[in-house]
Design a protein around this motif. Structure first.
Motif, PDB file in Angstrom:
ATOM      1  N   THR A 131     -53.016 -63.394  11.179  1.00 27.12           N
ATOM      2  CA  THR A 131     -52.629 -65.102  11.646  1.00 27.12           C
ATOM      3  C   THR A 131     -52.500 -65.984  10.555  1.00 27.12           C
ATOM      4  OG1 THR A 131     -55.145 -65.334  11.621  1.00 27.12           O
ATOM      5  CG2 THR A 131     -53.924 -64.879  13.813  1.00 27.12           C
ATOM      6  N   GLY A 132     -52.423 -65.393   9.234  1.00 28.62           N
ATOM      7  CA  GLY A 132     -52.422 -66.421   8.052  1.00 28.62           C
ATOM      8  C   GLY A 132     -51.003 -66.963   7.875  1.00 28.62           C
ATOM      9  N   ILE A 133     -51.043 -68.131   7.917  1.00 29.53           N
ATOM     10  CA  ILE A 133     -49.454 -68.943   8.086  1.00 29.53           C
ATOM     11  C   ILE A 133     -48.618 -68.626   6.975  1.00 29.53           C
ATOM     12  CG2 ILE A 133     -50.660 -70.932   9.356  1.00 29.53           C
ATOM     13  CD1 ILE A 133     -50.548 -72.385   6.831  1.00 29.53           C
ATOM     14  N   ASN A 134     -49.035 -67.891   5.820  1.00 19.76           N
ATOM     15  CA  ASN A 134     -48.122 -67.607   4.766  1.00 19.76           C
ATOM     16  C   ASN A 134     -47.304 -66.309   5.179  1.00 19.76           C
ATOM     17  OD1 ASN A 134     -50.386 -68.955   2.701  1.00 19.76           O
ATOM     18  ND2 ASN A 134     -48.559 -69.816   3.375  1.00 19.76           N
ATOM     19  N   CYS A 135     -47.910 -65.505   6.158  1.00 18.79           N
ATOM     20  CA  CYS A 135     -47.171 -64.366   6.568  1.00 18.79           C
ATOM     21  C   CYS A 135     -45.497 -64.678   6.773  1.00 18.79           C
ATOM     22  CB  CYS A 135     -47.761 -63.722   7.489  1.00 18.79           C
ATOM     23  SG  CYS A 135     -46.822 -62.297   8.277  1.00 18.79           S
ATOM     24  N   THR A 136     -44.744 -63.828   6.304  1.00 23.12           N
ATOM     25  CA  THR A 136     -43.270 -64.198   6.467  1.00 23.12           C
ATOM     26  C   THR A 136     -42.571 -63.423   7.859  1.00 23.12           C
ATOM     27  OG1 THR A 136     -42.535 -62.647   5.010  1.00 23.12           O
ATOM     28  CG2 THR A 136     -42.814 -64.698   3.965  1.00 23.12           C
ATOM     29  N   GLY A 183     -43.186 -69.328  11.110  1.00 21.38           N
ATOM     30  CA  GLY A 183     -42.650 -70.322  10.713  1.00 21.38           C
ATOM     31  C   GLY A 183     -41.883 -69.746   9.429  1.00 21.38           C
ATOM     32  N   ARG A 184     -42.392 -68.787   8.488  1.00 25.97           N
ATOM     33  CA  ARG A 184     -41.708 -68.265   7.542  1.00 25.97           C
ATOM     34  C   ARG A 184     -40.651 -67.102   7.689  1.00 25.97           C
ATOM     35  NH1 ARG A 184     -44.893 -67.554   2.373  1.00 25.97           N
ATOM     36  NH2 ARG A 184     -42.752 -68.053   1.415  1.00 25.97           N
ATOM     37  N   VAL A 185     -40.553 -66.913   8.887  1.00 26.70           N
ATOM     38  CA  VAL A 185     -39.341 -66.162   9.214  1.00 26.70           C
ATOM     39  C   VAL A 185     -38.102 -66.479   8.698  1.00 26.70           C
ATOM     40  CG1 VAL A 185     -37.659 -65.375  11.195  1.00 26.70           C
ATOM     41  CG2 VAL A 185     -40.134 -64.926  11.541  1.00 26.70           C
ATOM     42  N   TYR A 186     -38.111 -68.156   8.420  1.00 23.52           N
ATOM     43  CA  TYR A 186     -37.188 -68.635   7.645  1.00 23.52           C
ATOM     44  C   TYR A 186     -36.861 -68.087   6.326  1.00 23.52           C
ATOM     45  CZ  TYR A 186     -34.595 -72.275   5.209  1.00 23.52           C
ATOM     46  OH  TYR A 186     -33.553 -72.835   4.630  1.00 23.52           O
ATOM     47  N   CYS A 187     -38.167 -67.967   5.493  1.00 20.44           N
ATOM     48  CA  CYS A 187     -38.386 -67.168   4.389  1.00 20.44           C
ATOM     49  C   CYS A 187     -37.876 -66.023   4.229  1.00 20.44           C
ATOM     50  CB  CYS A 187     -39.620 -67.507   3.760  1.00 20.44           C
ATOM     51  SG  CYS A 187     -40.153 -69.019   3.562  1.00 20.44           S
ATOM     52  N   GLY A 188     -38.400 -64.971   5.073  1.00 20.21           N
ATOM     53  CA  GLY A 188     -38.107 -63.696   5.162  1.00 20.21           C
ATOM     54  C   GLY A 188     -36.631 -63.329   5.733  1.00 20.21           C
ATOM     55  N   TRP A 189     -36.161 -64.142   6.512  1.00 16.60           N
ATOM     56  CA  TRP A 189     -34.948 -63.390   7.170  1.00 16.60           C
ATOM     57  C   TRP A 189     -33.702 -64.165   6.989  1.00 16.60           C
ATOM     58  CZ3 TRP A 189     -35.202 -59.214  10.939  1.00 16.60           C
ATOM     59  CH2 TRP A 189     -36.511 -58.697  10.747  1.00 16.60           C
ATOM     60  N   VAL A 190     -33.864 -65.344   6.381  1.00 13.30           N
ATOM     61  CA  VAL A 190     -32.659 -66.359   6.120  1.00 13.30           C
ATOM     62  C   VAL A 190     -32.431 -66.804   4.647  1.00 13.30           C
ATOM     63  CG1 VAL A 190     -31.542 -68.572   7.075  1.00 13.30           C
ATOM     64  CG2 VAL A 190     -32.816 -67.250   8.680  1.00 13.30           C
ATOM     65  N   CYS A 191     -33.510 -67.250   4.062  1.00 10.85           N
ATOM     66  CA  CYS A 191     -33.522 -68.066   2.731  1.00 10.85           C
ATOM     67  C   CYS A 191     -32.739 -67.126   1.785  1.00 10.85           C
ATOM     68  CB  CYS A 191     -34.888 -68.420   2.271  1.00 10.85           C
ATOM     69  SG  CYS A 191     -34.842 -69.167   0.733  1.00 10.85           S
ATOM     70  N   PRO A 192     -31.708 -67.872   0.995  1.00 13.28           N
ATOM     71  CA  PRO A 192     -31.240 -67.006   0.158  1.00 13.28           C
ATOM     72  C   PRO A 192     -31.948 -66.672  -1.106  1.00 13.28           C
ATOM     73  CG  PRO A 192     -30.585 -69.254   0.044  1.00 13.28           C
ATOM     74  CD  PRO A 192     -31.397 -69.291   0.896  1.00 13.28           C
ATOM     75  N   ILE A 193     -32.940 -67.191  -1.251  1.00 11.53           N
ATOM     76  CA  ILE A 193     -33.893 -67.034  -2.489  1.00 11.53           C
ATOM     77  C   ILE A 193     -34.506 -65.779  -2.240  1.00 11.53           C
ATOM     78  CG2 ILE A 193     -35.446 -68.002  -4.171  1.00 11.53           C
ATOM     79  CD1 ILE A 193     -33.097 -69.662  -3.940  1.00 11.53           C
ATOM     80  N   ASN A 194     -34.952 -65.550  -0.886  1.00  6.91           N
ATOM     81  CA  ASN A 194     -35.672 -64.113  -0.864  1.00  6.91           C
ATOM     82  C   ASN A 194     -35.308 -62.988  -1.484  1.00  6.91           C
ATOM     83  OD1 ASN A 194     -35.979 -61.987   1.409  1.00  6.91           O
ATOM     84  ND2 ASN A 194     -37.892 -62.784   1.037  1.00  6.91           N
ATOM     85  N   PRO A 195     -33.911 -62.691  -1.252  1.00  5.52           N
ATOM     86  CA  PRO A 195     -33.571 -61.404  -1.922  1.00  5.52           C
ATOM     87  C   PRO A 195     -33.900 -61.333  -3.535  1.00  5.52           C
ATOM     88  CG  PRO A 195     -31.936 -62.267  -0.350  1.00  5.52           C
ATOM     89  CD  PRO A 195     -32.908 -63.464  -0.444  1.00  5.52           C
TER      90      PRO A 195
END
Ligand code: SF4
Ligand code: SF4
Ligand code: SF4
Ligand code: SF4
Lengths: 292, 286
Positions: A258-263, A101-113
């Motif tokens: 397996t933690g769901i917060n892992c990006t 799920g949070r591949v969105y956060c780590g790989w796409v989201c512009p806030i992450n950098p």
């Protein structure tokens, strides 16, 4: 030990070389830039591969891709949507369900950098302290965004949602978006360590929920080689997901994170000089070596 | 209660308190947002939503601010509101005075919208109701001054339906006509071509949100002449024609001709003495 942790990665670079000690980080940055580049190619160079922005887009004039979180907000606000956005949101939801799920956060989201940068500076210059929100806060905020959408009958969170505002700003015109970016950066840097992405962002919370059964996960498959250098904890945006997998052998917990917060950001893989981590699936303990 | 039980109890307490705290925090933030929204949801009167846009509250529930409508607008009419603009952030709009809607036959913006914020039911652009043009400045409009500008009328894609020119007497010169541009809400799409084209430095005709541009008749009002037409005749007893006390051979015509001499006689109907006439004794000395 904290002096070592000011510059995590020294060992990894020594053992694996700079490139392999940064491979997932680089790949992530390349992905973030490429996705944005695809969106920008249209308005900047007239190459219309993807139109729209991450809220909803059309690829090559046929493939709709839409953000399931925005669609959910719209549903809560009481709008019965067209099929196009439903199809687009299902495709995206299915994709992140598969890759984490949070591949969105780590790989796409512009806030992450931005928040990564804040975290890096904190570490490097040993900035301590700041408010720590409970990590569960994000789920309450997620609920809040849905409830206020219902009450107001509108996509209320989209008035402030930095993720979509920044992305839209980059593509359609920044306006005062720089201020918002600066605010998030300073918030993470000075007010609350990893405050936004790892504690508050409801969008991250939404994508976390998609990760409950995600097949693609990081695994501490060689956890017996861990030398307790603590560097993975230092670089992980969600360090609470690591211990069960890394230290759970005695309790009979498998090595897969397996933690769901892992990006699925792969920083732990990069930083570990002992080759403990690798990408894997949640079903296997034996692992396949990551593509690169 | 055993020691272990107590521990569990305490743990539960702490958990509940923490959760309550987080919930309260989120609720506070939510309330703040709701109030903020009240003040900042904005659509200035000059900002017009694309064709087919749902009514504003529904639109704000539907539009995900993707900008696909903006991208598919061939005339660069549509803009996505930027953070800090007066229009609700991220939503599409246009300013007619800058670039009006060209009323594309295939309505690409509506086709592009993935959410239905722009209603797919709209297939004929003439049915669009983005707003309503209103000739707001009768003091400066050149046609009101008696000139023949009427650019707004000429550029209207629905010329003679959405805008007509109504001839009126020009009381200033006494002998010319005024050609008053009149907008008809049953045809005007709110495209803004008229506002865009108005040659005055500040347009005398403007597209406004319909509720600002249009009044509403009282619900119980009936227009007598329409009722009459519907009924095929007057609904009240017809007025008795007024009768004047006229000298013989004269008739009075109500439709404007006034006093009419019915038959020519060589005698004047009035006596030669004006006092006789004044005293209504016109024929007395015959
Ligand atoms: S948590 Fe939110 S802001 Fe952070 S990377 Fe994920 S979506 Fe972006
Ligand atoms: S295409 Fe539809 S959902 Fe997207 S910005 Fe335009 S009106 Fe909103
Ligand atoms: S806005 Fe003006 S130009 Fe457009 S249809 Fe109405 S009257 Fe005509
Ligand atoms: S274009 Fe302007 S000035 Fe000319 S007739 Fe129309 S409203 Fe009046």
């Amino acid at each position: 030990m904290s002096s070592v942790l000011l510059r995590p990665g020294v060992d990894a670079i020594a053992v694996k070389g700079w490139w392999s000690a940064h491979q997932w980080l680089l790949l992530r940055r390349i992905t973030q830039v490429s996705v944005l580049g695809l969106f920008l190619a249209g308005p900047l160079f007239g190459i219309w591969i993807i139109k729209g922005n991450i809220a909803s887009s059309l690829t090559l004039e046929v493939l709709p891709l839409s953000d399931p979180y925005l669609l959910s907000q719209s549903l809560f606000a009481g709008h019965w949507p067209e099929t196009t956005i439903v199809i687009g949101a299902l495709i995206i939801a299915a994709f992140y369900f598969l890759v984490g799920g949070r591949v969105y956060c780590g790989w796409v989201c512009p806030i992450n950098p931005v928040t990564d940068l804040a975290a890096w500076i904190r570490q490097r210059f040993d900035i301590k302290g700041g408010a720590r929100f409970p990590r569960q806060s994000r789920y309450w905020l997620l609920a809040m965004t849905f409830i206020t959408a219902s009450i107001s009958g509108s996509l209320l969170w989209e008035m402030v949602n930095p993720v979509t505002i920044v992305y839209r700003g980059l593509i359609f015109g920044m306006g005062m978006v720089w201020l918002l970016l600066l605010a998030i950066f300073l918030f993470d840097l000075l007010l609350s360590p990893r405050g936004w992405c790892s504690h508050l962002c409801p969008m991250g919370a939404f994508y976390s929920l998609l990760a409950r059964y995600t097949p693609l996960r990081v695994s501490a498959s060689k956890r017996e080689q861990c030398n307790d250098c603590m560097e993975c904890y230092a670089v992980c945006p969600e360090p609470q997901v690591i211990p069960p997998a890394l230290k759970g052998a005695e309790q009979g917990i498998g090595p897969v994170i397996t933690g769901i917060n892992c990006t699925n950001c792969g920083r732990c893989i990069d930083i570990c000089s002992k080759h403990v981590f690798q990408f894997s699936t949640r079903f296997t303990h034996t692992s396949y070596q990551g593509a690169i | 209660m055993s020691k272990a039980d107590k521990r569990v109890d305490q743990y539960r307490r702490r958990f509940l308190i923490r959760a309550a705290g987080q919930a309260c925090g989120a609720a506070l933030l939510g309330m703040g947002l709701l109030t903020l929204a009240r003040q900042t949801y904005g659509l200035p009167a000059t900002a017009i939503r694309p064709p087919g846009a749902l009514a504003e509250p529904d639109f704000l529930a539907a539009c995900v601010r993707c900008g696909l409508c903006v991208r598919d607008c061939p005339y660069n009419t549509l803009k996505l509101s930027e953070l800090g603009d007066k229009v609700t952030t991220g939503t599409p709009y246009f300013i007619a005075r800058n670039i009006p809607c060209e009323m594309c036959d295939d309505i690409p913006c509506v086709v592009a919208c993935p959410t239905g914020a722009l209603d797919k039911e709209l297939t004929n652009i003439d049915d669009a109701r983005m707003g309503l043009a209103a000739l707001v400045d009768e003091e400066n409009c050149l046609n009101f001054l008696g000139l023949r500008c009427e650019i707004c009328y000429r550029v209207c894609p629905l010329i003679n339906k959405a805008i007509t020119l109504e001839a009126q007497h020009n009381p200033r010169t006494g002998k010319h006509a005024l050609f008053i541009p009149v907008v008809h809400s049953d045809a005007c799409t709110g495209c803004g071509k008229c506002e865009h084209a108005c040659i005055l430095p500040e347009a005398a005709i403007k597209v406004l949100p319909t509720h600002l541009a249009k009044g509403a008749p009282g619900q119980h009002y009936r227009l007598g002449w329409e009722e009459k037409q519907k009924a095929g005749g007057s609904l009240v007893a017809p007025d008795k024609e007024h009768e004047y006390n006229l000298p013989e051979g004269f008739r009075y015509e109500h439709e404007g001709q006034g006093l009419i001499k019915e038959k020519e006689s060589d005698k004047t109907p009035f006596g030669s003495n004006p006092l006789d006439t004044l005293n209504q004794r016109g024929n007395s000395n015959e």
